[in-house]
Design a protein around this motif. Structure first.
Motif, mmCIF file in Angstrom:
data_model
loop_
_atom_site.group_PDB
_atom_site.id
_atom_site.type_symbol
_atom_site.label_atom_id
_atom_site.label_comp_id
_atom_site.label_asym_id
_atom_site.label_seq_id
_atom_site.Cartn_x
_atom_site.Cartn_y
_atom_site.Cartn_z
ATOM 1 N N ASP A 1 43.892 -3.511 -0.531
ATOM 2 C CA ASP A 1 43.646 -3.198 0.881
ATOM 3 C C ASP A 1 42.188 -3.456 1.237
ATOM 4 N N VAL A 2 41.358 -3.588 0.205
ATOM 5 C CA VAL A 2 39.897 -3.676 0.399
ATOM 6 C C VAL A 2 39.335 -4.801 -0.463
ATOM 7 N N PHE A 3 38.225 -5.386 0.001
ATOM 8 C CA PHE A 3 37.717 -6.615 -0.606
ATOM 9 C C PHE A 3 36.195 -6.610 -0.612
ATOM 10 N N ALA B 1 40.946 4.915 -6.625
ATOM 11 C CA ALA B 1 40.795 5.843 -5.488
ATOM 12 C C ALA B 1 39.458 6.573 -5.566
ATOM 13 N N ALA B 2 38.467 5.911 -6.152
ATOM 14 C CA ALA B 2 37.117 6.495 -6.258
ATOM 15 C C ALA B 2 36.232 5.896 -5.166
ATOM 16 N N PRO B 3 35.166 6.608 -4.783
ATOM 17 C CA PRO B 3 34.272 6.053 -3.761
ATOM 18 C C PRO B 3 33.432 4.908 -4.321
ATOM 19 N N PRO C 1 26.876 3.607 -7.022
ATOM 20 C CA PRO C 1 26.282 2.749 -8.062
ATOM 21 C C PRO C 1 27.090 2.820 -9.367
ATOM 22 N N GLU C 2 27.678 3.997 -9.619
ATOM 23 C CA GLU C 2 28.436 4.176 -10.864
ATOM 24 C C GLU C 2 29.780 3.430 -10.856
ATOM 25 N N THR C 3 30.404 3.362 -9.677
ATOM 26 C CA THR C 3 31.745 2.745 -9.634
ATOM 27 C C THR C 3 31.696 1.253 -9.310
ATOM 28 N N ARG D 1 34.849 7.571 8.787
ATOM 29 C CA ARG D 1 35.500 7.041 7.584
ATOM 30 C C ARG D 1 35.300 8.011 6.422
ATOM 31 N N ALA D 2 36.146 7.856 5.403
ATOM 32 C CA ALA D 2 35.923 8.630 4.177
ATOM 33 C C ALA D 2 34.794 7.991 3.386
ATOM 34 N N GLY D 3 34.819 6.662 3.296
ATOM 35 C CA GLY D 3 33.766 5.938 2.573
ATOM 36 C C GLY D 3 32.559 5.810 3.489
ATOM 37 N N ALA E 1 40.569 1.736 -2.474
ATOM 38 C CA ALA E 1 39.289 2.447 -2.376
ATOM 39 C C ALA E 1 38.266 1.591 -1.630
ATOM 40 N N ARG E 2 37.513 0.799 -2.361
ATOM 41 C CA ARG E 2 36.529 -0.092 -1.760
ATOM 42 C C ARG E 2 36.448 -1.368 -2.590
ATOM 43 N N GLY E 3 36.259 -2.491 -1.898
ATOM 44 C CA GLY E 3 36.209 -3.786 -2.563
ATOM 45 C C GLY E 3 35.224 -3.878 -3.717
HETATM 46 P P1 NAD Z 1 37.419 12.104 -2.074
HETATM 47 O O1 NAD Z 1 35.963 12.335 -1.981
HETATM 48 O O2 NAD Z 1 38.362 13.194 -1.736
HETATM 49 O O3 NAD Z 1 37.791 11.595 -3.554
HETATM 50 C C1 NAD Z 1 37.010 10.721 -4.341
HETATM 51 C C2 NAD Z 1 37.111 11.197 -5.781
HETATM 52 O O4 NAD Z 1 36.549 10.210 -6.666
HETATM 53 C C3 NAD Z 1 36.354 12.498 -6.035
HETATM 54 O O5 NAD Z 1 37.189 13.407 -6.690
HETATM 55 C C4 NAD Z 1 35.204 12.069 -6.945
HETATM 56 O O6 NAD Z 1 34.808 13.073 -7.844
HETATM 57 C C5 NAD Z 1 35.840 10.905 -7.672
HETATM 58 N N1 NAD Z 1 34.876 10.023 -8.350
HETATM 59 C C6 NAD Z 1 33.622 9.690 -7.970
HETATM 60 N N2 NAD Z 1 33.068 8.866 -8.878
HETATM 61 C C7 NAD Z 1 33.987 8.661 -9.849
HETATM 62 C C8 NAD Z 1 34.021 7.909 -11.048
HETATM 63 N N3 NAD Z 1 32.954 7.207 -11.452
HETATM 64 N N4 NAD Z 1 35.146 7.926 -11.794
HETATM 65 C C9 NAD Z 1 36.218 8.642 -11.415
HETATM 66 N N5 NAD Z 1 36.244 9.396 -10.286
HETATM 67 C C10 NAD Z 1 35.147 9.386 -9.508
HETATM 68 O O7 NAD Z 1 37.694 10.843 -1.143
HETATM 69 P P2 NAD Z 1 39.111 10.258 -0.693
HETATM 70 O O8 NAD Z 1 39.414 10.696 0.682
HETATM 71 O O9 NAD Z 1 40.085 10.479 -1.777
HETATM 72 O O10 NAD Z 1 38.741 8.706 -0.609
HETATM 73 C C11 NAD Z 1 38.342 7.970 -1.769
HETATM 74 C C12 NAD Z 1 37.770 6.634 -1.360
HETATM 75 O O11 NAD Z 1 38.804 5.828 -0.791
HETATM 76 C C13 NAD Z 1 36.731 6.746 -0.241
HETATM 77 O O12 NAD Z 1 35.430 6.930 -0.779
HETATM 78 C C14 NAD Z 1 36.868 5.447 0.490
HETATM 79 O O13 NAD Z 1 35.921 4.517 0.002
HETATM 80 C C15 NAD Z 1 38.261 4.968 0.179
HETATM 81 N N6 NAD Z 1 39.156 5.007 1.363
HETATM 82 C C16 NAD Z 1 39.861 3.891 1.691
HETATM 83 C C17 NAD Z 1 40.724 3.913 2.780
HETATM 84 C C18 NAD Z 1 41.518 2.702 3.159
HETATM 85 O O14 NAD Z 1 41.804 2.526 4.335
HETATM 86 N N7 NAD Z 1 41.935 1.900 2.217
HETATM 87 C C19 NAD Z 1 40.856 5.073 3.563
HETATM 88 C C20 NAD Z 1 40.128 6.194 3.199
HETATM 89 C C21 NAD Z 1 39.290 6.135 2.099
#
Ligand code: NAD
Length: 308
Positions: free
Chosen positions: A250-252, A196-198, A201-203, A66-68, A225-227
């Motif tokens: 998409d997430v909860f 679209a942030a991970p 603790p900050e987010t 996973r990305a997350g 992103a994440r719920g």
């Molecule tokens: P990525 O690491 O390429 O991008 C995440 C971005 O968020 C980075 O640029 C990071 O600097 C930024 N970030 C971190 N903290 C932040 C904050 N406080 N404010 C603003 N920006 C911040 O990852 P990605 O591939 O773009 O994926 C992002 C997230 O999406 C993943 O961490 C995952 O949780 C989620 N995701 C969900 C699905 C899904 O099926 N819905 C699929 C893949 C990923």
């Protein structure tokens, strides 16, 4: 030690067909095995998995498919000196398209017409309600792979795109960057806010009652992103009271979304079952990334997407 075996943990089956994933490693010069929970590991093993397991800390390198990777204890990996990598960098097209699909539907009411179709109702929405995406402002929070892909696609549809990121460095398709400390300003004029942030603790809980209040009453929240980025109780309240116009999620906080959640019943909410990256080639995209890292591991180059 160099790798002798790549173990594909059975939990990958949560997201991709196991057999097709094994096949995607055809021709790799290390042994590839599908493993279950009774397996033991040593430093000549690499593991690719959906879920974390304590015994993975005995391996040489672990890849989270996973990305997350928030379910993996990065401190434990650091302490054990075991490399942990994730699958970011491959979800731009898939999750980017989903976000665009959400916006098109929310603007043009596809989800509402579909609901009414079930009733054989020739639905006539209020004249003011449907709108075009073109000219509307989107605020993307987090401009990594997914955030950038959403921004590019929205820009191509004629939207005005602003974004929130920690560095001021400009991003193509994004006309203005805000610092995370200015989140409420960033979302204030947006018709859509896309997360679209991970999960960090900050987010965690960044979308709370104040942020929802700062949004326009005709604005839509998109969470791919994440719920836990969203305080779900505050969101439900905002949706029920009309503080914002709707959401696509998409997430909860809890997945699967419990049947008792009010989100299921709200017409102005699109619920999808955390399938943002689910397409028929997801296993190939992951395999390509893992193969490249196997190559790097064997020649001592630094791994892509190392997170611990
Ligand atoms: P990525 O690491 O390429 O991008 C995440 C971005 O968020 C980075 O640029 C990071 O600097 C930024 N970030 C971190 N903290 C932040 C904050 N406080 N404010 C603003 N920006 C911040 O990852 P990605 O591939 O773009 O994926 C992002 C997230 O999406 C993943 O961490 C995952 O949780 C989620 N995701 C969900 C699905 C899904 O099926 N819905 C699929 C893949 C990923």
């Amino acid at each position: 030690a160099s790798l002798e075996r790549l173990c594909l943990h059975e939990s990958v089956g949560t997201k991709i067909p196991q057999a097709a994933f094994v096949d995607a490693f055809d021709g790799l010069d290390v042994r590839v095995e599908l493993v279950g929970d009774e397996e033991s590991y040593d430093p000549t093993d690499a593991v690719a998995s959906f879920e974390p397991r304590p015994e993975f800390l005995e391996a040489g390198w672990v890849h989270c498919i996973r990305a997350g990777y928030d379910a993996f204890d990065t401190d434990a990996y650091e302490a054990a000196g075991v490399a942990l990598t994730n699958s970011s960098g491959i979800h731009g097209e898939t999750v980017g398209e989903l976000a665009v699909g959400y916006m098109l539907s929310l603007a043009r009411l596809l989800h509402v017409y579909r609901d009414r179709q079930r009733e054989r109702e020739w639905h006539d929405p209020a004249y003011e309600r449907p709108f075009t995406l073109s000219g509307e402002r989107l605020c993307v929070v987090g401009l990594g792979t997914i955030g950038t892909a959403i921004a590019e696609r929205a820009d191509a549809l004629g939207m005005e795109v602003v974004g929130v990121r920690r560095s001021e460095e400009s991003v193509p398709s994004v006309s203005r960057i805000y610092d995370p400390s200015a989140l409420e300003d960033a979302v204030a004029d947006a018709r859509f806010v896309a997360l679209a942030a991970p999960h960090t603790p900050e987010t965690e809980g960044m979308v709370d009652a104040e942020m929802l209040d700062a949004m326009r009453t005709d604005a839509y929240l998109i969470n791919v992103a994440r719920g836990p980025l969203v305080d779900e109780e505050s969101l439900i309240e905002a949706l029920e009271e009309g503080t914002i116009a709707g959401a696509a999620l998409d997430v909860f906080e809890t997945e699967p979304l419990p049947p008792s959640s009010p989100l299921w019943d709200l017409e102005n909410v699109i619920v999808t079952p955390h399938r943002g990256s689910a397409t028929n080639r997801y296993h190939l995209d992951i395999a390509e990334l893992v193969r490249e890292n196997v190559r790097r591991y064997q020649v001592g180059e630094s791994l892509l997407n190392r997170v611990a």
